[in-house]
Design a protein around this motif. Structure first.
Motif, PDB file in Angstrom:
ATOM      1  N   GLU A 117       0.832  -1.213   0.000  1.00  0.00           N
ATOM      2  CA  GLU A 117       0.000   0.000   0.000  1.00  0.00           C
ATOM      3  C   GLU A 117       0.863   1.259   0.000  1.00  0.00           C
ATOM      4  O   GLU A 117       0.511   2.254  -0.619  1.00  0.00           O
ATOM      5  CB  GLU A 117      -0.947   0.012   1.210  1.00  0.00           C
ATOM      6  CG  GLU A 117      -2.050  -1.016   1.136  1.00  0.00           C
ATOM      7  CD  GLU A 117      -3.134  -0.667   0.138  1.00  0.00           C
ATOM      8  OE1 GLU A 117      -3.330   0.533  -0.163  1.00  0.00           O
ATOM      9  OE2 GLU A 117      -3.794  -1.596  -0.356  1.00  0.00           O
ATOM     10  N   ARG A 118       2.006   1.205   0.672  1.00  0.00           N
ATOM     11  CA  ARG A 118       2.927   2.349   0.694  1.00  0.00           C
ATOM     12  C   ARG A 118       3.764   2.408  -0.584  1.00  0.00           C
ATOM     13  O   ARG A 118       4.145   3.489  -1.039  1.00  0.00           O
ATOM     14  CB  ARG A 118       3.831   2.265   1.927  1.00  0.00           C
ATOM     15  CG  ARG A 118       3.067   2.462   3.219  1.00  0.00           C
ATOM     16  CD  ARG A 118       3.890   2.318   4.495  1.00  0.00           C
ATOM     17  NE  ARG A 118       5.239   2.805   4.425  1.00  0.00           N
ATOM     18  CZ  ARG A 118       6.291   2.135   4.905  1.00  0.00           C
ATOM     19  NH1 ARG A 118       6.138   0.957   5.482  1.00  0.00           N
ATOM     20  NH2 ARG A 118       7.500   2.648   4.820  1.00  0.00           N
ATOM     21  N   ALA A 119       4.085   1.250  -1.152  1.00  0.00           N
ATOM     22  CA  ALA A 119       4.974   1.195  -2.320  1.00  0.00           C
ATOM     23  C   ALA A 119       4.256   1.484  -3.637  1.00  0.00           C
ATOM     24  O   ALA A 119       4.866   2.028  -4.563  1.00  0.00           O
ATOM     25  CB  ALA A 119       5.632  -0.189  -2.389  1.00  0.00           C
ATOM     26  N   ILE A 120       2.996   1.148  -3.735  1.00  0.00           N
ATOM     27  CA  ILE A 120       2.284   1.291  -5.018  1.00  0.00           C
ATOM     28  C   ILE A 120       2.261   2.732  -5.525  1.00  0.00           C
ATOM     29  O   ILE A 120       2.513   2.962  -6.712  1.00  0.00           O
ATOM     30  CB  ILE A 120       0.875   0.659  -4.943  1.00  0.00           C
ATOM     31  CG1 ILE A 120       1.021  -0.873  -4.938  1.00  0.00           C
ATOM     32  CG2 ILE A 120      -0.028   1.130  -6.080  1.00  0.00           C
ATOM     33  CD1 ILE A 120      -0.255  -1.641  -4.666  1.00  0.00           C
ATOM     34  N   PRO A 121       1.995   3.736  -4.694  1.00  0.00           N
ATOM     35  CA  PRO A 121       2.055   5.118  -5.221  1.00  0.00           C
ATOM     36  C   PRO A 121       3.441   5.482  -5.756  1.00  0.00           C
ATOM     37  O   PRO A 121       3.556   6.200  -6.758  1.00  0.00           O
ATOM     38  CB  PRO A 121       1.678   5.980  -4.017  1.00  0.00           C
ATOM     39  CG  PRO A 121       0.916   5.080  -3.110  1.00  0.00           C
ATOM     40  CD  PRO A 121       1.509   3.706  -3.309  1.00  0.00           C
ATOM     41  N   ILE A 122       4.482   4.981  -5.112  1.00  0.00           N
ATOM     42  CA  ILE A 122       5.848   5.233  -5.590  1.00  0.00           C
ATOM     43  C   ILE A 122       6.045   4.561  -6.944  1.00  0.00           C
ATOM     44  O   ILE A 122       6.588   5.154  -7.882  1.00  0.00           O
ATOM     45  CB  ILE A 122       6.883   4.708  -4.567  1.00  0.00           C
ATOM     46  CG1 ILE A 122       6.755   5.472  -3.254  1.00  0.00           C
ATOM     47  CG2 ILE A 122       8.294   4.781  -5.139  1.00  0.00           C
ATOM     48  CD1 ILE A 122       7.510   4.841  -2.093  1.00  0.00           C
ATOM     49  N   TRP A 123       5.597   3.316  -7.043  1.00  0.00           N
ATOM     50  CA  TRP A 123       5.698   2.592  -8.313  1.00  0.00           C
ATOM     51  C   TRP A 123       4.938   3.343  -9.409  1.00  0.00           C
ATOM     52  O   TRP A 123       5.455   3.528 -10.513  1.00  0.00           O
ATOM     53  CB  TRP A 123       5.162   1.162  -8.173  1.00  0.00           C
ATOM     54  CG  TRP A 123       5.240   0.412  -9.455  1.00  0.00           C
ATOM     55  CD1 TRP A 123       6.288  -0.342  -9.894  1.00  0.00           C
ATOM     56  CD2 TRP A 123       4.253   0.374 -10.495  1.00  0.00           C
ATOM     57  NE1 TRP A 123       6.009  -0.857 -11.149  1.00  0.00           N
ATOM     58  CE2 TRP A 123       4.769  -0.426 -11.530  1.00  0.00           C
ATOM     59  CE3 TRP A 123       2.990   0.940 -10.644  1.00  0.00           C
ATOM     60  CZ2 TRP A 123       4.062  -0.676 -12.706  1.00  0.00           C
ATOM     61  CZ3 TRP A 123       2.287   0.691 -11.814  1.00  0.00           C
ATOM     62  CH2 TRP A 123       2.826  -0.111 -12.822  1.00  0.00           C
ATOM     63  N   ASN A 124       3.698   3.773  -9.098  1.00  0.00           N
ATOM     64  CA  ASN A 124       2.888   4.502 -10.093  1.00  0.00           C
ATOM     65  C   ASN A 124       3.609   5.734 -10.609  1.00  0.00           C
ATOM     66  O   ASN A 124       3.697   5.952 -11.827  1.00  0.00           O
ATOM     67  CB  ASN A 124       1.530   4.914  -9.502  1.00  0.00           C
ATOM     68  CG  ASN A 124       0.508   3.824  -9.556  1.00  0.00           C
ATOM     69  OD1 ASN A 124       0.479   3.012 -10.480  1.00  0.00           O
ATOM     70  ND2 ASN A 124      -0.335   3.779  -8.554  1.00  0.00           N
ATOM     71  N   THR A 125       4.124   6.541  -9.715  1.00  0.00           N
ATOM     72  CA  THR A 125       4.816   7.782 -10.098  1.00  0.00           C
ATOM     73  C   THR A 125       6.037   7.480 -10.958  1.00  0.00           C
ATOM     74  O   THR A 125       6.262   8.113 -11.999  1.00  0.00           O
ATOM     75  CB  THR A 125       5.226   8.567  -8.842  1.00  0.00           C
ATOM     76  OG1 THR A 125       4.051   8.878  -8.093  1.00  0.00           O
ATOM     77  CG2 THR A 125       5.964   9.837  -9.195  1.00  0.00           C
ATOM     78  N   THR A 126       6.826   6.516 -10.536  1.00  0.00           N
ATOM     79  CA  THR A 126       8.046   6.162 -11.267  1.00  0.00           C
ATOM     80  C   THR A 126       7.705   5.584 -12.631  1.00  0.00           C
ATOM     81  O   THR A 126       8.314   5.944 -13.644  1.00  0.00           O
ATOM     82  CB  THR A 126       8.881   5.168 -10.447  1.00  0.00           C
ATOM     83  OG1 THR A 126       9.112   5.727  -9.146  1.00  0.00           O
ATOM     84  CG2 THR A 126      10.208   4.857 -11.126  1.00  0.00           C
ATOM     85  N   HIS A 127       6.728   4.705 -12.652  1.00  0.00           N
ATOM     86  CA  HIS A 127       6.330   4.067 -13.908  1.00  0.00           C
ATOM     87  C   HIS A 127       5.808   5.098 -14.908  1.00  0.00           C
ATOM     88  O   HIS A 127       6.162   5.070 -16.091  1.00  0.00           O
ATOM     89  CB  HIS A 127       5.277   2.992 -13.628  1.00  0.00           C
ATOM     90  CG  HIS A 127       5.011   2.120 -14.787  1.00  0.00           C
ATOM     91  ND1 HIS A 127       3.994   2.354 -15.679  1.00  0.00           N
ATOM     92  CD2 HIS A 127       5.656   1.017 -15.238  1.00  0.00           C
ATOM     93  CE1 HIS A 127       4.008   1.434 -16.612  1.00  0.00           C
ATOM     94  NE2 HIS A 127       5.000   0.602 -16.373  1.00  0.00           N
TER      95      HIS A 127
END
Length: 160
Positions: A117-127
């Motif tokens: 849940e904490r990592a997914i927003p980071i992944w979204n932004t980076t992707h």
């Protein structure tokens, strides 16, 4: 042992491989993207491979070790080695399959889900940033890579 260099191993051939080898270009791109995700995911103490592994467990039913290995294109031994630190951190559980005691099921724990849940927003932004920087259509690239993966997996290596 002879010091004679075969005529095929010319500097021109080295340049040709450098400039045209799909394997080399794919590896270089994969490493660059992996480093970018590693850096982005550092605040949640994950590397890109760990994120991919954890997200692959986020399913309605716990997957088998074999199905995750296939999805991630990893051999089972490598996958098992990559699971151990995540299991020690309490992010996943490995249990025998109730139907087949030889098989193992992988379950994302509550802590693992909270970390995702904490990592997914980071992944979204980076992707999204990476896709924006592409000079080609991202969907086409994914499609081509998928087709290449399927085609090469179906053919045995030649010359071995």
């Amino acid at each position: 042992m002879s010091n004679i260099v075969p005529v095929q191993a010319t500097f021109g051939m080295t340049l040709r491989v450098r400039d045209t080898c799909l394997c080399l270009h794919t590896q270089r791109a994969a490493r660059a993207i992996a480093r970018r995700f590693d850096e982005a995911l550092r605040p949640v103490d994950l590397r890109n491979g760990q994120f991919s592994l954890l997200i692959s467990l986020n399913r309605p039913e716990p997957p088998t070790l074999g199905s995750v290995a296939q999805l991630l294109a990893m051999d089972r031994t490598t996958l098992t080695a990559n699971l151990k630190p995540l299991e020690r951190r309490g992010l996943l559980a490995i249990t025998p399959d109730p139907e087949d005691r030889r098989a193992r099921r992988l379950t994302l724990t509550a802590d693992g889900l909270a970390l995702l849940e904490r990592a997914i927003p980071i992944w979204n932004t980076t992707h999204e940033a990476i896709e924006t920087e592409l000079e080609t259509d991202a969907d086409r690239l994914r499609s081509d890579l998928t087709a290449l993966t399927a085609a090469t997996a179906a053919k045995p290596a030649r010359g071995t």
